[in-house]
Design an enzyme around this catalytic site. Structure first.
Site, PDB file in Angstrom:
ATOM      1  N   SER A 151       0.914  -0.769   0.202  1.00  0.00           N
ATOM      2  CA  SER A 151       0.100  -0.243  -0.267  1.00  0.00           C
ATOM      3  C   SER A 151       0.759   1.059   0.296  1.00  0.00           C
ATOM      4  O   SER A 151       2.335   1.326   0.387  1.00  0.00           O
ATOM      5  CB  SER A 151      -0.588   0.111   1.413  1.00  0.00           C
ATOM      6  N   TYR A 211      -2.528  -1.043  10.490  1.00  0.00           N
ATOM      7  CA  TYR A 211      -2.559  -1.274   8.809  1.00  0.00           C
ATOM      8  C   TYR A 211      -1.090  -1.001   7.792  1.00  0.00           C
ATOM      9  O   TYR A 211      -0.416  -1.858   7.676  1.00  0.00           O
ATOM     10  CB  TYR A 211      -3.427  -1.089   8.310  1.00  0.00           C
TER      11      TYR A 211
END
Length: 289
Positions: free
Chosen positions: A181, A194
């Site tokens: 990401s 995350y």
């Protein structure tokens, strides 16, 4: 529909009270397929596992793989209706699809899923580690030990388990693709745990690439930016969902289909001299790697 015509003024405010989110409940629906795309057999005869392949980026990659000739196992948690829709779209390309529900954070499930795939298709050539979850919190003080462990188990432990179980079946020329990401590079104040898992995925990708280079197995990653997937309405409040992706240079969120080509490239022989690399698909944000 051209993705560039989509959501330049944001999305309808919406929220789903469950994770994973359900793609069929999103408004507008994400674009998962380029109907004008014609495969050229880049993955003909190959077998792929895609975790989180029922919806979002995983679905888009699965459909593109199918158009290139691959048979596919879709691993997903419990979003059965989304998974069935993905299976139908894959089988339209005259390839085979196996649906395997369960928790990829569980090592035993990973072992069983790989074995089911090999038993069903006879081999394994491509592993796409894509499943993930996120739980926004305003402060690290609000991240419980339970949340921390669950996020790491789904996002990074699953990649260790899936890769370990898949490796005995992978041969020279096979490929592993991990979804990381933009948060691995930029960080995110609301997604500390995350973002940490996504940073770990980058290091995992690079380390595994070095580890497997002499075996001829390539390991690469894709780093999405703000993409219109079920994870967004399933995690963020309505107002943040409405603004999702508008702060990119392109002024809109990306669509899952806009990632499909990156996964096809990394799965195919066209990336034969690429390993340990990350492709950034983020609407124009510049990343220092």
């Amino acid at each position: 529909m051209n993705p560039m015509d989509r959501q330049t003024e944001g999305q309808e405010p919406q929220h789903q009270d469950r994770q994973p989110g359900i793609e069929s409940k999103m408004n507008p629906l994400p674009l998962s397929e380029d109907e004008d795309y014609r495969g050229s057999g880049k993955l003909k005869g190959k077998v792929a596992i895609i975790t989180g392949g029922d919806s979002g980026i995983g679905r888009a990659a699965a459909i593109a793989f199918a158009k290139e000739g691959a048979d596919i196992s879709i691993l997903y948690l419990d979003e059965h209706s989304d998974a069935e829709e993905t299976r139908k779209r894959i089988e339209k390309e005259n390839v085979r699809c196996l649906l395997i529900p369960g928790d990829v954070g569980d090592e035993n499930h990973c072992e069983q899923a790989v074995q089911q795939t090999v038993d069903h298709f006879g081999k394994l050539d491509i592993l796409v580690n894509n499943a993930a979850e996120q739980h926004p919190q305003d402060s690290i003080l609000n991240i419980s030990t339970e949340q921390l462990e669950k996020t790491f188990r789904t996002n990074i432990f699953s990649m260790f388990h899936m890769t370990k179980k898949a490796l005995p079946h992978l041969q020279e020329g096979c490929a592993i693709i991990n979804t990381t990401s933009i948060t691995a590079y930029e960080g995110d104040t609301a997604l500390i745990d995350y973002s940490s898992t996504k940073g770990a995925i980058v290091s995992f990708t690079r380390s595994m690439a070095k580890s497997l280079a002499d075996k001829g197995i390539r390991v690469n990653a894709v780093a999405p930016g703000p993409i219109w997937t079920p994870l967004i309405p399933a995690t963020f409040p309505e107002e943040k969902v409405k603004q999702h992706g508008l702060d990119t240079p392109m002024g809109r969120p990306g669509q899952p289909v806009e990632h499909a080509g990156a996964y096809v490239l990394l799965a195919s022989d066209e990336s034969s001299y690429m390993t340990g690399q990350t492709i950034h698909v983020n609407g124009g944000r510049f990343i220092s790697t």
